[in-house]
Design an enzyme around this catalytic site. Structure first.
Site, mmCIF file in Angstrom:
data_model
loop_
_atom_site.group_PDB
_atom_site.id
_atom_site.type_symbol
_atom_site.label_atom_id
_atom_site.label_comp_id
_atom_site.label_asym_id
_atom_site.label_seq_id
_atom_site.Cartn_x
_atom_site.Cartn_y
_atom_site.Cartn_z
ATOM 1 N N SER A 6 43.929 51.407 39.866
ATOM 2 C CA SER A 6 43.078 50.746 38.790
ATOM 3 C C SER A 6 43.678 49.215 38.785
ATOM 4 C CB SER A 6 43.353 51.110 38.022
ATOM 5 O OG SER A 6 42.974 50.031 37.220
ATOM 6 N N HIS A 31 39.875 51.601 41.824
ATOM 7 C CA HIS A 31 39.019 51.437 39.910
ATOM 8 C C HIS A 31 38.782 49.793 39.773
ATOM 9 C CE1 HIS A 31 38.745 54.046 36.709
ATOM 10 N NE2 HIS A 31 39.190 53.493 36.254
ATOM 11 N N ASP A 33 38.353 48.222 35.952
ATOM 12 C CA ASP A 33 38.203 49.046 34.626
ATOM 13 C C ASP A 33 37.953 47.930 34.256
ATOM 14 O OD1 ASP A 33 39.684 50.898 34.117
ATOM 15 O OD2 ASP A 33 41.257 50.161 35.136
ATOM 16 N N MET A 35 35.609 45.737 30.596
ATOM 17 C CA MET A 35 35.692 46.363 28.684
ATOM 18 C C MET A 35 35.873 44.666 28.095
ATOM 19 S SD MET A 35 40.251 46.724 28.833
ATOM 20 C CE MET A 35 40.934 48.137 29.893
ATOM 21 N N HIS A 64 34.254 51.761 35.711
ATOM 22 C CA HIS A 64 34.636 52.729 34.582
ATOM 23 C C HIS A 64 33.897 51.130 33.478
ATOM 24 C CE1 HIS A 64 37.958 54.202 31.638
ATOM 25 N NE2 HIS A 64 36.624 54.436 31.549
ATOM 26 N N MET A 66 33.945 50.610 30.089
ATOM 27 C CA MET A 66 34.047 50.704 28.572
ATOM 28 C C MET A 66 33.408 50.024 27.932
ATOM 29 S SD MET A 66 38.210 51.063 29.418
ATOM 30 C CE MET A 66 38.334 50.601 31.109
ATOM 31 N N MET A 135 39.756 59.809 30.389
ATOM 32 C CA MET A 135 40.467 59.760 29.779
ATOM 33 C C MET A 135 42.043 60.533 29.493
ATOM 34 S SD MET A 135 39.919 56.740 30.375
ATOM 35 C CE MET A 135 41.249 55.850 30.042
ATOM 36 N N ASP A 170 42.339 59.467 34.193
ATOM 37 C CA ASP A 170 42.664 57.844 34.035
ATOM 38 C C ASP A 170 43.583 57.686 32.744
ATOM 39 O OD1 ASP A 170 42.915 54.846 34.132
ATOM 40 O OD2 ASP A 170 40.817 54.859 33.577
HETATM 41 C C1 DX5 Z 1 43.074 51.987 30.658
HETATM 42 C C2 DX5 Z 1 42.426 52.288 31.641
HETATM 43 C C3 DX5 Z 1 43.034 52.444 33.370
HETATM 44 C C4 DX5 Z 1 43.974 51.851 33.739
HETATM 45 C C5 DX5 Z 1 45.506 53.052 33.886
HETATM 46 O O1 DX5 Z 1 42.178 51.945 29.707
HETATM 47 O O2 DX5 Z 1 40.947 52.716 32.202
HETATM 48 O O3 DX5 Z 1 42.178 52.992 34.158
HETATM 49 O O4 DX5 Z 1 43.848 50.504 33.578
HETATM 50 O O5 DX5 Z 1 46.658 52.344 34.208
HETATM 51 P P1 DX5 Z 1 48.036 53.030 33.905
HETATM 52 O O6 DX5 Z 1 47.641 53.801 34.850
HETATM 53 O O7 DX5 Z 1 48.697 51.771 34.352
HETATM 54 O O8 DX5 Z 1 47.935 53.483 32.938
HETATM 55 ZN ZN ZN Z 2 40.158 53.698 33.411
#
Ligand code: DX5
Ligand code: ZN
Length: 209
Positions: A6, A31, A33, A35, A64, A66, A135, A170
């Site tokens: 990620s 990956h 992310d 947000m 991903h 969010m 998650m 994840d």
């Molecule tokens: C959290 C993200 C994850 C995050 C994982 O909201 O969806 O993908 O980046 O990070 P680590 O591996 O540090 O928990």
């Molecule tokens: Zn993620």
């Protein structure tokens, strides 16, 4: 297993370089992310970053989302270079429409559940998606601790969907707990902090099985 580092935990000043290191060490997916400060309290980045890094690697871009109203942005994320899009069941007004939008563009569709959301919420979509993202932390931040309570959900989905189906986990994955997730039945493993907080090559090798 497929490792999906990620980039949330990467150094964005040298992002392309870090991605290439992860790729040459054996990570197959990236990956990504996204947000929005609304579905989750934090904000990250979106299309321009994805578009920029697309030219540096052929890795599978595992986006991903969010974000609330994912259906509004699916096309834009695909245009920016996503190979697969995962949205949250808690955020989508019309999950079937999201899946159709993603698949009509020839991309892989994933559906995700937060730690407190039961599998029953996505049961009716399991046959329509290519992947479930379970998650293992509350979405929004990297560097949290893996919640063991999600292992039963992974086990249930694996039993129901059989061997060929992708189950991604994840949040909070380390070299010490990755086998717990794999043994429960996950086959796509996301890792942010565990890949990017130290030597990338070494970290990837420690995680790969
Ligand atoms: C959290 C993200 C994850 C995050 C994982 O909201 O969806 O993908 O980046 O990070 P680590 O591996 O540090 O928990
Ligand atoms: Zn993620």
């Amino acid at each position: 297993m497929i490792l999906a580092p990620s980039i949330l935990a990467a150094d964005f000043g040298i992002l392309a370089e870090q991605i290439k290191k992860a790729e040459s060490s054996g990570a197959e997916w990236l990956h990504i992310d996204v947000m929005d400060g609304h579905f989750v309290p934090n904000m990250s980045f979106a299309m321009p970053v994805i578009k920029s890094i697309r030219k540096y690697t052929d890795m599978f871009f595992d986006v991903h989302l969010m974000i609330t109203e994912p259906e509004r942005y699916i096309d834009a994320f695909i245009d920016s270079g996503a190979d697969g899009i995962t949205f949250h069941i808690e955020a989508a007004e019309n999950p079937s429409r999201c899946i159709e939008l993603i698949k009509s563009r020839g991309k892989r569709a994933g559906i995700s559940i937060k730690p407190a959301t039961p599998v029953s919420e996505i049961e009716e979509y399991l046959d329509k998606v290519d992947m479930v993202l379970v998650m293992s932390v509350e979405p929004g931040y990297g560097g949290q601790t893996y919640m063991n309570g999600v292992n039963d959900k992974i086990r249930y989905i694996r039993e129901k969907m059989g061997g060929g189906f992708d189950i991604e986990v994840d949040g909070g994955i380390t070299a010490d707990n990755i086998d717990t997730a794999l043994n429960a039945g996950a086959n796509v493993i996301v890792a942010g902090t565990a890949v990017f907080s130290g030597d990338i090559e070494e970290s990837v090798k420690k995680l790969l099985r």
